[in-house]
Design a protein around this motif. Structure first.
Motif, short mmCIF file in Angstrom:
data_model
loop_
_atom_site.label_atom_id
_atom_site.label_comp_id
_atom_site.label_asym_id
_atom_site.label_seq_id
_atom_site.Cartn_x
_atom_site.Cartn_y
_atom_site.Cartn_z
N VAL A 1 -3.11 12.28 2.74
CA VAL A 1 -2.32 11.28 3.47
C VAL A 1 -3.24 10.35 4.27
O VAL A 1 -3.06 9.13 4.27
CB VAL A 1 -1.28 11.97 4.39
N ALA A 2 -4.24 10.91 4.93
CA ALA A 2 -5.18 10.08 5.68
C ALA A 2 -5.94 9.14 4.74
O ALA A 2 -6.16 7.97 5.05
CB ALA A 2 -6.14 10.96 6.46
N GLY A 3 -6.35 9.65 3.58
CA GLY A 3 -7.05 8.81 2.60
C GLY A 3 -6.18 7.68 2.10
O GLY A 3 -6.64 6.56 1.92
N LEU A 4 -4.90 7.97 1.86
CA LEU A 4 -3.97 6.93 1.42
C LEU A 4 -3.80 5.86 2.49
O LEU A 4 -3.79 4.66 2.18
CB LEU A 4 -2.62 7.55 1.06
N LEU A 5 -3.68 6.27 3.74
CA LEU A 5 -3.54 5.30 4.83
C LEU A 5 -4.80 4.43 4.98
O LEU A 5 -4.70 3.22 5.21
CB LEU A 5 -3.23 6.02 6.14
N VAL A 6 -5.97 5.03 4.82
CA VAL A 6 -7.22 4.27 4.88
C VAL A 6 -7.29 3.28 3.72
O VAL A 6 -7.67 2.12 3.89
CB VAL A 6 -8.44 5.22 4.89
N LEU A 7 -6.90 3.72 2.52
CA LEU A 7 -6.91 2.84 1.35
C LEU A 7 -5.99 1.64 1.55
O LEU A 7 -6.38 0.49 1.30
CB LEU A 7 -6.49 3.62 0.10
N VAL A 8 -4.78 1.88 2.02
CA VAL A 8 -3.84 0.79 2.25
C VAL A 8 -4.37 -0.15 3.33
O VAL A 8 -4.29 -1.38 3.20
CB VAL A 8 -2.44 1.34 2.62
N GLY A 9 -4.95 0.40 4.39
CA GLY A 9 -5.52 -0.44 5.44
C GLY A 9 -6.65 -1.31 4.93
O GLY A 9 -6.74 -2.50 5.26
N LEU A 10 -7.51 -0.75 4.09
CA LEU A 10 -8.61 -1.53 3.52
C LEU A 10 -8.13 -2.60 2.56
O LEU A 10 -8.74 -3.66 2.43
CB LEU A 10 -9.61 -0.61 2.82
N LYS A 11 -7.03 -2.35 1.88
CA LYS A 11 -6.48 -3.34 0.95
C LYS A 11 -5.74 -4.46 1.68
O LYS A 11 -5.67 -5.58 1.20
CB LYS A 11 -5.53 -2.67 -0.05
N LEU A 12 -5.15 -4.18 2.86
CA LEU A 12 -4.41 -5.19 3.61
C LEU A 12 -5.31 -6.02 4.53
O LEU A 12 -4.95 -7.15 4.89
CB LEU A 12 -3.31 -4.53 4.44
N TYR A 13 -6.45 -5.50 4.91
CA TYR A 13 -7.34 -6.20 5.84
C TYR A 13 -7.71 -7.61 5.39
O TYR A 13 -7.65 -8.54 6.19
CB TYR A 13 -8.60 -5.37 6.11
N PRO A 14 -8.10 -7.84 4.12
CA PRO A 14 -8.47 -9.21 3.72
C PRO A 14 -7.33 -10.21 3.89
O PRO A 14 -7.56 -11.37 4.24
CB PRO A 14 -8.86 -9.08 2.25
N GLY A 15 -6.10 -9.78 3.67
CA GLY A 15 -4.96 -10.69 3.85
C GLY A 15 -4.77 -11.09 5.29
O GLY A 15 -4.51 -12.26 5.60
N TYR A 16 -4.92 -10.15 6.19
CA TYR A 16 -4.78 -10.47 7.61
C TYR A 16 -5.98 -11.25 8.12
O TYR A 16 -5.84 -12.13 8.98
CB TYR A 16 -4.56 -9.20 8.44
N TYR A 17 -7.17 -10.98 7.59
CA TYR A 17 -8.35 -11.77 7.95
C TYR A 17 -8.15 -13.23 7.54
O TYR A 17 -8.45 -14.15 8.31
CB TYR A 17 -9.59 -11.18 7.26
N GLU A 18 -7.62 -13.43 6.35
CA GLU A 18 -7.33 -14.78 5.88
C GLU A 18 -6.27 -15.44 6.76
O GLU A 18 -6.39 -16.62 7.12
CB GLU A 18 -6.85 -14.73 4.43
N ALA A 19 -5.24 -14.71 7.13
CA ALA A 19 -4.18 -15.27 7.96
C ALA A 19 -4.71 -15.69 9.33
O ALA A 19 -4.31 -16.74 9.86
CB ALA A 19 -3.05 -14.27 8.12
N PHE A 20 -5.59 -14.89 9.92
CA PHE A 20 -6.17 -15.27 11.21
C PHE A 20 -7.01 -16.53 11.08
O PHE A 20 -6.99 -17.40 11.97
CB PHE A 20 -7.01 -14.13 11.78
#
Length: 128
Positions: free
Chosen positions: A21-40
């Motif tokens: 579960v922790a690995g899945l949460l880290v994976l999702v976080g790493l996949k969403l980070y570029p989108g939020y970086y772009e949005a900022f």
């Protein structure tokens, strides 16, 4: 004879479950980070555009050119924001120009699972 004490600690199954579960949460976080970086960065580009005193006179092409320059400076060389996502409209009630960006960011997470983020950024400037 003494009665056996109650066992404590994690079993192999519960430890494996928590790690997955922790690995899945880290994976999702790493996949969403570029989108939020772009949005900022898109939001920062619009904010810097709002500080430009001549933005009220700019056409849609000039606004997009200014945004693209800011994207290049920020390191967004292939943003998911496209020219079609930009709208520049005049609001007759307030007498101001409304510049808005509505776009989506898609990223493959795993297998056939994709993350979809939608963003709306808007500024209002004095129309000259």
């Amino acid at each position: 004879m003494h009665a056996p004490r109650k066992q404590s600690g994690w079993s192999l199954f519960s430890l494996t479950f928590v790690v997955l579960v922790a690995g899945l949460l880290v994976l999702v976080g790493l996949k969403l980070y570029p989108g939020y970086y772009e949005a900022f960065n898109v939001r920062d580009a619009l904010t810097s555009l709002q500080e430009n005193p001549n933005v009220g006179r700019m056409s849609k092409v000039e606004v997009w050119s200014s945004l693209e320059k800011h994207f290049d400076i920020s390191g967004l060389y292939n943003p998911s924001v496209k020219r079609e996502n930009l709208s520049v409209e005049f609001d007759r009630q307030t007498g101001r120009k409304v510049i808005a960006l509505d776009y989506e960011y898609r990223n493959h997470v795993m297998f056939n699972i994709y993350a979809l983020l939608t963003f709306h950024h808007q500024i209002e400037v004095e129309a000259l």
